[in-house]
Design a protein around this motif. Structure first.
Motif, PDB file in Angstrom:
ATOM      1  N   GLY A 369      27.501  43.529  51.841  1.00 35.37           N
ATOM      2  CA  GLY A 369      27.869  42.221  51.319  1.00 35.37           C
ATOM      3  C   GLY A 369      28.148  42.257  49.830  1.00 35.37           C
ATOM      4  N   ALA A 370      27.358  43.037  49.081  1.00 33.71           N
ATOM      5  CA  ALA A 370      27.596  43.143  47.643  1.00 33.71           C
ATOM      6  C   ALA A 370      28.923  43.839  47.361  1.00 33.71           C
ATOM      7  CB  ALA A 370      26.447  43.909  46.986  1.00 33.71           C
ATOM      8  N   VAL A 371      29.231  44.876  48.111  1.00 30.77           N
ATOM      9  CA  VAL A 371      30.513  45.570  47.955  1.00 30.77           C
ATOM     10  C   VAL A 371      31.674  44.627  48.253  1.00 30.77           C
ATOM     11  CG1 VAL A 371      31.989  47.362  48.981  1.00 30.77           C
ATOM     12  CG2 VAL A 371      29.632  47.896  48.351  1.00 30.77           C
ATOM     13  N   GLN A 372      31.547  43.858  49.326  1.00 33.01           N
ATOM     14  CA  GLN A 372      32.602  42.911  49.691  1.00 33.01           C
ATOM     15  C   GLN A 372      32.802  41.867  48.591  1.00 33.01           C
ATOM     16  OE1 GLN A 372      30.880  41.620  53.384  1.00 33.01           O
ATOM     17  NE2 GLN A 372      32.211  42.914  54.625  1.00 33.01           N
ATOM     18  N   ALA A 373      31.709  41.305  48.096  1.00 29.89           N
ATOM     19  CA  ALA A 373      31.822  40.250  47.095  1.00 29.89           C
ATOM     20  C   ALA A 373      32.400  40.782  45.785  1.00 29.89           C
ATOM     21  CB  ALA A 373      30.446  39.621  46.842  1.00 29.89           C
ATOM     22  N   ALA A 374      31.907  41.940  45.317  1.00 27.19           N
ATOM     23  CA  ALA A 374      32.400  42.497  44.053  1.00 27.19           C
ATOM     24  C   ALA A 374      33.877  42.867  44.161  1.00 27.19           C
ATOM     25  CB  ALA A 374      31.568  43.730  43.670  1.00 27.19           C
ATOM     26  N   GLY A 375      34.242  43.502  45.273  1.00 26.02           N
ATOM     27  CA  GLY A 375      35.633  43.881  45.455  1.00 26.02           C
ATOM     28  C   GLY A 375      36.558  42.683  45.527  1.00 26.02           C
ATOM     29  N   ASP A 376      36.126  41.631  46.219  1.00 22.93           N
ATOM     30  CA  ASP A 376      36.963  40.441  46.364  1.00 22.93           C
ATOM     31  C   ASP A 376      37.198  39.747  45.031  1.00 22.93           C
ATOM     32  OD1 ASP A 376      36.922  41.067  49.006  1.00 22.93           O
ATOM     33  OD2 ASP A 376      35.661  39.391  49.647  1.00 22.93           O
ATOM     34  N   VAL A 377      36.158  39.706  44.184  1.00 23.87           N
ATOM     35  CA  VAL A 377      36.321  39.081  42.873  1.00 23.87           C
ATOM     36  C   VAL A 377      37.329  39.860  42.041  1.00 23.87           C
ATOM     37  CG1 VAL A 377      35.163  38.605  40.685  1.00 23.87           C
ATOM     38  CG2 VAL A 377      34.049  37.995  42.839  1.00 23.87           C
ATOM     39  N   VAL A 378      37.191  41.184  42.004  1.00 20.30           N
ATOM     40  CA  VAL A 378      38.126  42.010  41.238  1.00 20.30           C
ATOM     41  C   VAL A 378      39.547  41.846  41.777  1.00 20.30           C
ATOM     42  CG1 VAL A 378      38.770  44.387  40.661  1.00 20.30           C
ATOM     43  CG2 VAL A 378      36.367  43.678  40.565  1.00 20.30           C
ATOM     44  N   ALA A 379      39.683  41.879  43.102  1.00 14.77           N
ATOM     45  CA  ALA A 379      41.011  41.773  43.710  1.00 14.77           C
ATOM     46  C   ALA A 379      41.694  40.470  43.332  1.00 14.77           C
ATOM     47  CB  ALA A 379      40.896  41.887  45.231  1.00 14.77           C
ATOM     48  N   THR A 380      40.994  39.369  43.473  1.00 18.61           N
ATOM     49  CA  THR A 380      41.610  38.059  43.238  1.00 18.61           C
ATOM     50  C   THR A 380      41.904  37.832  41.760  1.00 18.61           C
ATOM     51  OG1 THR A 380      40.463  37.189  45.184  1.00 18.61           O
ATOM     52  CG2 THR A 380      41.335  35.597  43.617  1.00 18.61           C
ATOM     53  N   VAL A 381      40.991  38.258  40.878  1.00 15.80           N
ATOM     54  CA  VAL A 381      41.210  38.052  39.448  1.00 15.80           C
ATOM     55  C   VAL A 381      42.410  38.864  38.963  1.00 15.80           C
ATOM     56  CG1 VAL A 381      40.245  38.457  37.158  1.00 15.80           C
ATOM     57  CG2 VAL A 381      38.832  37.417  38.931  1.00 15.80           C
ATOM     58  N   VAL A 382      42.437  40.154  39.283  1.00 15.25           N
ATOM     59  CA  VAL A 382      43.524  41.015  38.806  1.00 15.25           C
ATOM     60  C   VAL A 382      44.856  40.592  39.414  1.00 15.25           C
ATOM     61  CG1 VAL A 382      44.413  43.375  38.701  1.00 15.25           C
ATOM     62  CG2 VAL A 382      41.967  42.944  38.387  1.00 15.25           C
ATOM     63  N   ALA A 383      44.867  40.363  40.720  1.00 17.45           N
ATOM     64  CA  ALA A 383      46.116  39.953  41.362  1.00 17.45           C
ATOM     65  C   ALA A 383      46.577  38.594  40.845  1.00 17.45           C
ATOM     66  CB  ALA A 383      45.934  39.906  42.879  1.00 17.45           C
ATOM     67  N   GLY A 384      45.616  37.696  40.564  1.00 16.02           N
ATOM     68  CA  GLY A 384      45.984  36.393  40.022  1.00 16.02           C
ATOM     69  C   GLY A 384      46.630  36.501  38.651  1.00 16.02           C
ATOM     70  N   VAL A 385      46.109  37.401  37.811  1.00 17.00           N
ATOM     71  CA  VAL A 385      46.709  37.616  36.497  1.00 17.00           C
ATOM     72  C   VAL A 385      48.110  38.185  36.640  1.00 17.00           C
ATOM     73  CG1 VAL A 385      46.537  38.970  34.374  1.00 17.00           C
ATOM     74  CG2 VAL A 385      44.497  37.847  35.306  1.00 17.00           C
ATOM     75  N   LEU A 386      48.269  39.184  37.508  1.00 18.21           N
ATOM     76  CA  LEU A 386      49.594  39.762  37.734  1.00 18.21           C
ATOM     77  C   LEU A 386      50.554  38.725  38.311  1.00 18.21           C
ATOM     78  CD1 LEU A 386      48.580  43.239  39.225  1.00 18.21           C
ATOM     79  CD2 LEU A 386      49.623  42.807  36.984  1.00 18.21           C
ATOM     80  N   TYR A 387      50.052  37.901  39.206  1.00 15.42           N
ATOM     81  CA  TYR A 387      50.846  36.843  39.831  1.00 15.42           C
ATOM     82  C   TYR A 387      51.425  35.916  38.765  1.00 15.42           C
ATOM     83  CZ  TYR A 387      51.854  33.296  43.473  1.00 15.42           C
ATOM     84  OH  TYR A 387      52.461  32.399  44.331  1.00 15.42           O
ATOM     85  N   THR A 388      50.587  35.566  37.775  1.00 10.22           N
ATOM     86  CA  THR A 388      50.992  34.607  36.753  1.00 10.22           C
ATOM     87  C   THR A 388      51.783  35.262  35.624  1.00 10.22           C
ATOM     88  OG1 THR A 388      49.022  33.285  37.235  1.00 10.22           O
ATOM     89  CG2 THR A 388      50.150  32.849  35.152  1.00 10.22           C
ATOM     90  N   ALA A 389      51.288  36.411  35.136  1.00 11.43           N
ATOM     91  CA  ALA A 389      51.878  37.022  33.945  1.00 11.43           C
ATOM     92  C   ALA A 389      53.122  37.853  34.251  1.00 11.43           C
ATOM     93  CB  ALA A 389      50.842  37.902  33.250  1.00 11.43           C
ATOM     94  N   VAL A 390      53.201  38.443  35.431  1.00 14.99           N
ATOM     95  CA  VAL A 390      54.337  39.308  35.770  1.00 14.99           C
ATOM     96  C   VAL A 390      55.207  38.629  36.822  1.00 14.99           C
ATOM     97  CG1 VAL A 390      55.052  41.612  36.543  1.00 14.99           C
ATOM     98  CG2 VAL A 390      52.944  41.345  35.197  1.00 14.99           C
ATOM     99  N   SER A 391      54.718  38.610  38.046  1.00 16.95           N
ATOM    100  CA  SER A 391      55.435  37.958  39.140  1.00 16.95           C
ATOM    101  C   SER A 391      54.532  37.927  40.358  1.00 16.95           C
ATOM    102  CB  SER A 391      56.727  38.714  39.481  1.00 16.95           C
ATOM    103  OG  SER A 391      56.430  39.972  40.057  1.00 16.95           O
ATOM    104  N   PRO A 392      54.780  37.014  41.304  1.00 20.52           N
ATOM    105  CA  PRO A 392      53.995  37.027  42.538  1.00 20.52           C
ATOM    106  C   PRO A 392      54.105  38.359  43.280  1.00 20.52           C
ATOM    107  CG  PRO A 392      55.157  34.953  42.321  1.00 20.52           C
ATOM    108  CD  PRO A 392      55.661  35.839  41.228  1.00 20.52           C
TER     109      PRO A 392
END
Length: 428
Positions: A369-392
């Motif tokens: 559960g800790a691995v899932q939660a930590a990975g999901d936070v990193v995935a969404t934050v980084v992808a969200g930044v790329l989505y906004t700053a670069v492109s979807p």
């Protein structure tokens, strides 16, 4: 006198095979109760989750930033409490109490959100609900492993995941009806009812576990990292970690669909409504795939099913990166993502249950559960930044890259033999 008979007695016929040796007994009352628990609980908190944005920003006049902070803190607490709850769930007595109390706590705190009059009260109640949700997770998963026969771990966890995903279909639909009928606050109050029923259902499962298994000596509260390592869990968790680094929050998928559907004269509201309906279909596909994937796991092992889930995500994210504007094409990519999560989550749970003895399963599910939660936070934050700053497209290709690495990592583990099928060594 009658002559004494020296013939050996006739051999007694062999005992007929017990029902426990067949497949017909894997779906017991306890296993079914855990599946019902996941369905009811997810239905309840999905009602509140669906209404929460409108409640915070509309009723309480909060900001989008405050809503994001509430959700971010709550999700982080879920991951931390899963890690804390893992060692507690190693002991059968504690796991039963944690499971029942955790579901009841989630129900009470979620329903109480409807009584909040300020944004900070919503934040506190949401954090309490999600903390209870995290704490109960390893207890529920360990309880299920104690109720299902090892040959049917895939089917048992597939049923549990199917119930959870079906709740994610029913909850938002119920929320829409309740808001139209009663309003926003009463809709959140109603989220308490399925949560309460979930606590009753998990209590039924806990009582069956108590009848079937003696408690024995109380297990100390320790993570037992060395035992998890010796049992062979850490190596198979590497592809899981890579997978979670690419496992985006579904809100990004819904956002992408809403933007792509806002074309051809379709209004923003109509695009958002259509995207939500497509998301409901995604959850329905996830439920069906989780159940079918559980049967597949029992025949082929978790490794192959997990790899299939990662491959499906590679295709889905590539499709979101391409950006089709047709609703039915987008529905297909949502279906691929739903099938991917149905396979992967079921395989991850079955992997832990197969590899670990009962006294280590709480720690194993807590670490997962800790691995899932930590990975999901990193995935969404980084992808969200790329989505906004670069492109979807950049955000989704980033996630697809992690999924591809996860697929390659799973393929590299014990070719031709599921990693989870290896016999665990005795823990230290």
């Amino acid at each position: 006198m009658p002559r004494e008979d020296h013939r050996p007695p006739a051999a007694s016929p062999p005992d007929p095979p017990s029902r426990a040796e067949g497949d017909e007994r894997w779906l017991t009352t306890g296993v079914g109760s855990v599946g019902v628990t996941s369905f009811l609980s997810d239905s309840g908190h999905e009602i509140a989750t669906s209404v929460l944005p409108g409640f915070v920003t509309g009723t309480l006049h909060g900001s989008a930033a405050s809503l994001g902070l509430i959700e971010g803190v709550s999700d982080a607490l879920t991951g931390v409490l899963k890690l804390v709850g893992g060692p507690l769930a190693n002991d059968p007595r504690r796991r039963r109490r944690l499971a029942t109390g955790g579901y009841l706590g989630t129900a009470v705190a979620t329903g109480a959100i409807g009584l909040a009059t300020t944004v900070w009260q919503v934040g506190v109640l949401r954090a309490l609900a999600w903390s209870a949700r995290g704490l109960r997770g390893p207890a529920k998963d360990s309880l299920l492993a104690s109720l299902a026969p090892p040959r049917a771990f895939g089917r048992a966890y597939g049923l549990e995941r199917a119930g959870d995903n079906l709740g994610a279909v029913v909850g938002p639909l119920a929320a829409a009806g309740l808001v139209a009928w009663l309003g926003v606050r009463p809709a959140i109050w109603f989220a308490f009812l399925p949560g309460l029923l979930a606590a009753v259902a998990i209590t039924v499962a806990a009582r069956e576990a108590r009848r079937r298994h003696a408690d024995g000596d109380r297990e100390p509260i320790r993570l037992r990292f060395a035992g998890l390592r010796d049992a062979g869990l850490l190596r198979p968790l590497l592809p899981v970690l890579l997978f979670e680094f690419g496992n985006l929050a579904v809100t990004l998928l819904i956002l992408r669909a809403t933007e792509l559907l806002h074309t051809g004269g379709r209004t923003a509201a109509a695009a958002a409504s259509l995207a939500i309906l497509i998301y409901a279909a995604h959850n329905a596909v996830a439920a069906v795939t989780a159940y079918a994937g559980g049967h597949w796991i029992d025949r082929a092992g978790p490794r192959l099913v997990f790899a299939a889930g990662a491959a499906l995500f590679v295709l889905a994210y590539a499709g979101f990166a391409a950006g089709p504007s047709s609703w039915w094409v987008l529905c297909g990519f949502f279906a691929l993502a739903g099938a991917g999560i149905g396979c992967a989550e079921t395989a991850e749970s079955a992997l832990v249950a197969r590899l670990l003895p009962d006294r280590l399963r709480g720690s194993g599910f807590g670490l997962l559960g800790a691995v899932q939660a930590a990975g999901d936070v990193v995935a969404t934050v980084v992808a969200g930044v790329l989505y906004t700053a670069v492109s979807p497209a950049a955000g989704f290709l980033y996630a697809a890259g992690w999924m591809l690495l996860s697929l390659l990592g799973a393929a590299a583990l014990a070719p031709g033999r599921p990693a989870a099928a290896t016999a665990p060594r005795p823990p230290r």
